[in-house]
Design a protein around this motif. Structure first.
Motif, PDB file in Angstrom:
ATOM      1  N   GLU A  51      43.096  34.832  37.293  1.00  0.00           N
ATOM      2  CA  GLU A  51      42.990  36.070  36.509  1.00  0.00           C
ATOM      3  C   GLU A  51      44.212  36.966  36.740  1.00  0.00           C
ATOM      4  O   GLU A  51      44.698  37.604  35.815  1.00  0.00           O
ATOM      5  CB  GLU A  51      41.697  36.832  36.854  1.00  0.00           C
ATOM      6  CG  GLU A  51      40.436  36.231  36.229  1.00  0.00           C
ATOM      7  CD  GLU A  51      40.045  34.891  36.833  1.00  0.00           C
ATOM      8  OE1 GLU A  51      40.354  34.636  38.007  1.00  0.00           O
ATOM      9  OE2 GLU A  51      39.419  34.082  36.111  1.00  0.00           O
ATOM     10  N   SER A  52      44.729  36.981  37.980  1.00  0.00           N
ATOM     11  CA  SER A  52      45.879  37.852  38.245  1.00  0.00           C
ATOM     12  C   SER A  52      47.128  37.327  37.538  1.00  0.00           C
ATOM     13  O   SER A  52      47.955  38.097  37.054  1.00  0.00           O
ATOM     14  CB  SER A  52      46.116  38.009  39.746  1.00  0.00           C
ATOM     15  OG  SER A  52      46.549  36.790  40.289  1.00  0.00           O
ATOM     16  N   VAL A 101      54.080  40.752  39.243  1.00  0.00           N
ATOM     17  CA  VAL A 101      52.627  40.827  39.454  1.00  0.00           C
ATOM     18  C   VAL A 101      52.266  42.149  40.137  1.00  0.00           C
ATOM     19  O   VAL A 101      51.230  42.736  39.857  1.00  0.00           O
ATOM     20  CB  VAL A 101      52.121  39.597  40.248  1.00  0.00           C
ATOM     21  CG1 VAL A 101      50.627  39.681  40.497  1.00  0.00           C
ATOM     22  CG2 VAL A 101      52.445  38.316  39.478  1.00  0.00           C
ATOM     23  N   LEU A 102      53.177  42.650  40.993  1.00  0.00           N
ATOM     24  CA  LEU A 102      52.949  43.957  41.617  1.00  0.00           C
ATOM     25  C   LEU A 102      53.288  45.106  40.665  1.00  0.00           C
ATOM     26  O   LEU A 102      53.105  46.271  41.009  1.00  0.00           O
ATOM     27  CB  LEU A 102      53.773  44.092  42.907  1.00  0.00           C
ATOM     28  CG  LEU A 102      53.534  43.046  43.984  1.00  0.00           C
ATOM     29  CD1 LEU A 102      54.204  43.473  45.285  1.00  0.00           C
ATOM     30  CD2 LEU A 102      52.062  42.799  44.229  1.00  0.00           C
ATOM     31  N   ARG A 103      53.819  44.745  39.481  1.00  0.00           N
ATOM     32  CA  ARG A 103      54.139  45.720  38.421  1.00  0.00           C
ATOM     33  C   ARG A 103      55.131  46.772  38.920  1.00  0.00           C
ATOM     34  O   ARG A 103      54.950  47.982  38.702  1.00  0.00           O
ATOM     35  CB  ARG A 103      52.853  46.364  37.892  1.00  0.00           C
ATOM     36  CG  ARG A 103      51.825  45.344  37.401  1.00  0.00           C
ATOM     37  CD  ARG A 103      52.230  44.683  36.110  1.00  0.00           C
ATOM     38  NE  ARG A 103      52.286  45.626  35.026  1.00  0.00           N
ATOM     39  CZ  ARG A 103      51.234  46.035  34.336  1.00  0.00           C
ATOM     40  NH1 ARG A 103      50.045  45.561  34.628  1.00  0.00           N
ATOM     41  NH2 ARG A 103      51.383  46.881  33.343  1.00  0.00           N
ATOM     42  N   LYS A 155      47.035  35.588  34.751  1.00  0.00           N
ATOM     43  CA  LYS A 155      46.788  35.840  33.327  1.00  0.00           C
ATOM     44  C   LYS A 155      47.125  37.298  32.990  1.00  0.00           C
ATOM     45  O   LYS A 155      47.705  37.581  31.932  1.00  0.00           O
ATOM     46  CB  LYS A 155      45.319  35.515  32.996  1.00  0.00           C
ATOM     47  CG  LYS A 155      44.902  35.794  31.571  1.00  0.00           C
ATOM     48  CD  LYS A 155      45.620  34.896  30.568  1.00  0.00           C
ATOM     49  CE  LYS A 155      45.145  35.188  29.149  1.00  0.00           C
ATOM     50  NZ  LYS A 155      46.188  34.897  28.159  1.00  0.00           N
ATOM     51  N   ALA A 156      46.786  38.203  33.897  1.00  0.00           N
ATOM     52  CA  ALA A 156      47.088  39.626  33.666  1.00  0.00           C
ATOM     53  C   ALA A 156      48.595  39.819  33.557  1.00  0.00           C
ATOM     54  O   ALA A 156      49.085  40.557  32.690  1.00  0.00           O
ATOM     55  CB  ALA A 156      46.514  40.469  34.807  1.00  0.00           C
ATOM     56  N   ILE A 201      49.185  47.034  48.750  1.00  0.00           N
ATOM     57  CA  ILE A 201      49.896  46.328  47.691  1.00  0.00           C
ATOM     58  C   ILE A 201      50.442  45.019  48.275  1.00  0.00           C
ATOM     59  O   ILE A 201      50.786  44.977  49.451  1.00  0.00           O
ATOM     60  CB  ILE A 201      51.002  47.241  47.088  1.00  0.00           C
ATOM     61  CG1 ILE A 201      51.657  46.614  45.867  1.00  0.00           C
ATOM     62  CG2 ILE A 201      52.054  47.644  48.101  1.00  0.00           C
ATOM     63  CD1 ILE A 201      52.497  47.578  45.052  1.00  0.00           C
ATOM     64  N   CYS A 234      40.371  34.708  42.267  1.00  0.00           N
ATOM     65  CA  CYS A 234      41.038  35.707  41.426  1.00  0.00           C
ATOM     66  C   CYS A 234      42.503  35.413  41.093  1.00  0.00           C
ATOM     67  O   CYS A 234      43.109  36.129  40.296  1.00  0.00           O
ATOM     68  CB  CYS A 234      40.915  37.098  42.054  1.00  0.00           C
ATOM     69  SG  CYS A 234      41.705  37.195  43.658  1.00  0.00           S
ATOM     70  N   SER A 282      53.510  54.441  37.083  1.00  0.00           N
ATOM     71  CA  SER A 282      52.081  54.243  36.803  1.00  0.00           C
ATOM     72  C   SER A 282      51.358  53.916  38.101  1.00  0.00           C
ATOM     73  O   SER A 282      50.157  54.083  38.232  1.00  0.00           O
ATOM     74  CB  SER A 282      51.882  53.074  35.844  1.00  0.00           C
ATOM     75  OG  SER A 282      52.804  53.129  34.807  1.00  0.00           O
ATOM     76  N   LEU A 283      52.128  53.361  39.037  1.00  0.00           N
ATOM     77  CA  LEU A 283      51.554  52.920  40.305  1.00  0.00           C
ATOM     78  C   LEU A 283      52.497  53.429  41.375  1.00  0.00           C
ATOM     79  O   LEU A 283      53.697  53.238  41.271  1.00  0.00           O
ATOM     80  CB  LEU A 283      51.549  51.391  40.298  1.00  0.00           C
ATOM     81  CG  LEU A 283      51.210  50.682  41.591  1.00  0.00           C
ATOM     82  CD1 LEU A 283      49.698  50.675  41.756  1.00  0.00           C
ATOM     83  CD2 LEU A 283      51.700  49.248  41.548  1.00  0.00           C
ATOM     84  N   LEU A 335      48.768  41.737  47.983  1.00  0.00           N
ATOM     85  CA  LEU A 335      47.577  41.200  48.653  1.00  0.00           C
ATOM     86  C   LEU A 335      47.406  39.699  48.480  1.00  0.00           C
ATOM     87  O   LEU A 335      48.058  39.066  47.654  1.00  0.00           O
ATOM     88  CB  LEU A 335      46.330  41.876  48.066  1.00  0.00           C
ATOM     89  CG  LEU A 335      46.340  43.395  48.005  1.00  0.00           C
ATOM     90  CD1 LEU A 335      45.130  43.869  47.239  1.00  0.00           C
ATOM     91  CD2 LEU A 335      46.358  43.973  49.401  1.00  0.00           C
ATOM     92  N   LEU A 336      46.475  39.185  49.262  1.00  0.00           N
ATOM     93  CA  LEU A 336      46.026  37.804  49.111  1.00  0.00           C
ATOM     94  C   LEU A 336      45.135  37.728  47.872  1.00  0.00           C
ATOM     95  O   LEU A 336      44.357  38.643  47.619  1.00  0.00           O
ATOM     96  CB  LEU A 336      45.205  37.454  50.361  1.00  0.00           C
ATOM     97  CG  LEU A 336      44.617  36.066  50.469  1.00  0.00           C
ATOM     98  CD1 LEU A 336      45.699  35.080  50.873  1.00  0.00           C
ATOM     99  CD2 LEU A 336      43.512  36.057  51.530  1.00  0.00           C
ATOM    100  N   GLY A 337      45.269  36.671  47.104  1.00  0.00           N
ATOM    101  CA  GLY A 337      44.371  36.461  45.952  1.00  0.00           C
ATOM    102  C   GLY A 337      43.940  35.013  45.934  1.00  0.00           C
ATOM    103  O   GLY A 337      44.707  34.141  45.511  1.00  0.00           O
TER     104      GLY A 337
END
Ligand code: SF4
Ligand code: SF4
Lengths: 389, 100
Positions: free
Chosen positions: A219-220, A97-99, A222-223, A208, A216, A197-198, A210-212
């Motif tokens: 959605e995170s 999720v942090l990519r 799903k991303a 980086i 959200c 990229s990041l 974070l709380l979601g």
């Protein structure tokens, strides 16, 4: 030109990590993965690999360090097995999720209890939902090549995800095999320096990890799923690019003698080599035409490629090397059944578990499975082949 | 879903890569609405010692200066933990139930 040498597969994986010009290795030794990180620490100590080697105090710290170093823009590698992977669990779910691209070699080993250091897939299967790209090697050459490919795939700007390379513990990790080790110049051509990229940068600070909240989180997730699903295109492209440089063409799903097969066995990992021999022998002795399909890519699940590989087979026998306690199917069995439920052909699917905790998987096991898959006898639950009860 | 629900913050495709945030962006995140009790100050009892200011884990007490001699809680961010009331040596802060 690559040189073919006799080398222990673990050491070949370490050599691939060196050829990849890895910046950071953070790892903790655990059987049967130890030789990989041991050799890497030697390569760093003797100056042949210019990397930071972080001898962490646990696998949880190993994966935490890897997430940090990847976020800082470093090409990052670690390796583990079994209980070590279990101890990484919390961090494994965070990296995708942090990519943060990280390459993780797993010398697959059974999970306790009872304590068992030998091979099966219970470690990776217990964290299969973490969001990593998961590759499975069949032999030492693949373990080496997939390690290079894992960097190329995970670091692709369209992906930016962690990748695990699954290598059957002992069966692959501790065997000396003839392996073509690529030349540095070829690797440099295939795998350019990592352009993140990041990146954490003190001049352009970001937060980086974070709380979601409920507003959200959905959605995170799903991303993360979208990017993992779409990474399959990059995996295939990287396989083709690898073939152009090294001459070895890989596919996400491999088929063996399936064109006319009535019964197809589906599996992952090194037992495919025994299965191919079993297919050949069985076809000599029987009219019953059998074939083999092997997944090299487990996540994202290559649904379309599998459907195509299974063709018009009447019987599909799925082999799992992990027992899902309390479930009617193994993890691969579940996936294949759900994939075929909506297929108009609806072949008969049987599911078998074997090779647990290092138990040998023999050609006779496959012959039993070929017979059983085509028989009329119903199968209520996944069958544990060879259990003495 | 094409139309956003009222309780959804952002579209999947609008989320930043790696779920990151710009510095200082938590200012927009008003954590005060997590609170079930709020600190009420009795300025008569307050001796301007600053315990509430130092102990508050959210750092939301503002020093009103040497003339006014008191500390003001920013209720946009106060989570109602009650630490300030517990630590106040003069019992000048009372935690009072939030009424909806
Ligand atoms: S209740 Fe807690 S958060 Fe609120 S002002 Fe007092 S110490 Fe700070
Ligand atoms: S702790 Fe109490 S007495 Fe001290 S400044 Fe805060 S409110 Fe006043």
């Amino acid at each position: 030109m690559s040189k073919r040498i006799g080398i222990e597969v673990s050491l070949a994986v370490s050599e691939a990590v060196k050829l990849a010009n890895t910046d950071v290795v953070a790892a903790y030794p655990i059987t049967p993965q130890t030789h990989i990180v041991e050799h890497l620490s030697e390569l760093v100590a003797d100056g042949s690999l210019d990397a930071a080697y972080i001898p962490v105090e646990s696998e949880h710290s190993a994966m935490s360090s890897c997430i940090g170093s990847s976020a800082a823009g470093a090409r990052t590698f670690t390796a583990t097995s079994s209980q070590g992977l279990a101890l990484m669990n919390e961090m494994l779910f965070i990296a995708p999720v942090l990519r943060t691209p990280i390459v993780l070699a797993i010398a697959n080993r059974a999970l306790s209890a009872p304590i068992n250091i030998w091979n099966d897939h219970s470690d990776i299967m217990s964290v299969r939902d973490a969001g990593w790209i998961c590759l499975f090697a069949e032999n030492g050459q693949e373990a080496t090549d997939l390690t290079l490919l894992a960097f190329r795939i995970g670091e692709d700007p369209a992906v930016s995800l962690p990748v695990s390379v699954n290598i059957d513990g002992f069966t692959l990790s501790h065997f000396i095999e003839p392996i073509l080790l690529p030349e540095q110049a070829e690797v440099d051509k295939f795998l350019p320096p990592y352009k993140p990229s990041l990146q954490l940068d003190i001049k352009k600070p970001i937060s980086i990890g974070l709380l979601g909240g409920p507003e959200c989180y959905t959605e995170s997730r799903k991303a993360a799923d979208n990017i993992l699903e779409s990474s399959k295109v990059v995996v295939k492209k990287a396989f083709d690019e690898f073939a152009a440089v090294f001459g070895r063409q890989y596919h996400v799903v491999e088929s063996y003698r399936t064109e006319d097969a009535d019964t197809i066995v589906v599996l992952m990992g090194s037992i495919a080599e025994t299965a191919m021999t079993a297919v050949d022998e069985y076809r000599q002795q029987s009219e019953h035409k059998v074939g083999l399909v092997r997944l090299r890519l487990w996540r994202p699940f290559p649904a379309a490629e599998l459907l195509e590989s299974l063709g018009k087979a009447k019987n599909v026998a799925v082999i799992d090397r992990h027992m899902v306690l309390g479930s009617p199917s193994g993890p691969l069995g579940l996936e294949i059944k759900s994939l075929l439920y909506s297929s108009p052909l609806r072949p008969k699917v049987t599911n078998f578990q074997l090779g647990l905790g290092g138990r040998d998987v023999t050609r006779d096991d496959f012959k039993y499975i070929f017979d059983r898959a085509a028989s009329d006898e119903a199968q209520a639950r996944c069958e544990l082949v060879g259990v003495y009860e | 879903m094409k139309k956003p629900r009222a309780d959804v913050l952002q579209k999947v495709s609008d989320l930043p890569l790696g779920f990151t945030a710009q510095p200082g962006s938590t200012v927009a995140f008003k954590t005060g609405d997590w609170r079930s009790v709020r600190p009420i100050l009795d300025r008569e009892k307050c001796i301007y010692c600053g315990f509430c200011y130092y102990y508050c884990p959210e750092g939301i007490y503002q020093d009103m200066g040497k003339d006014e001699k008191w500390y003001k809680a920013d209720l946009d961010y106060c989570k109602g933990c009650g630490i300030c009331a517990q630590e106040c040596p003069k019992k000048a802060i009372t935690m009072t139930l939030e009424e909806v």
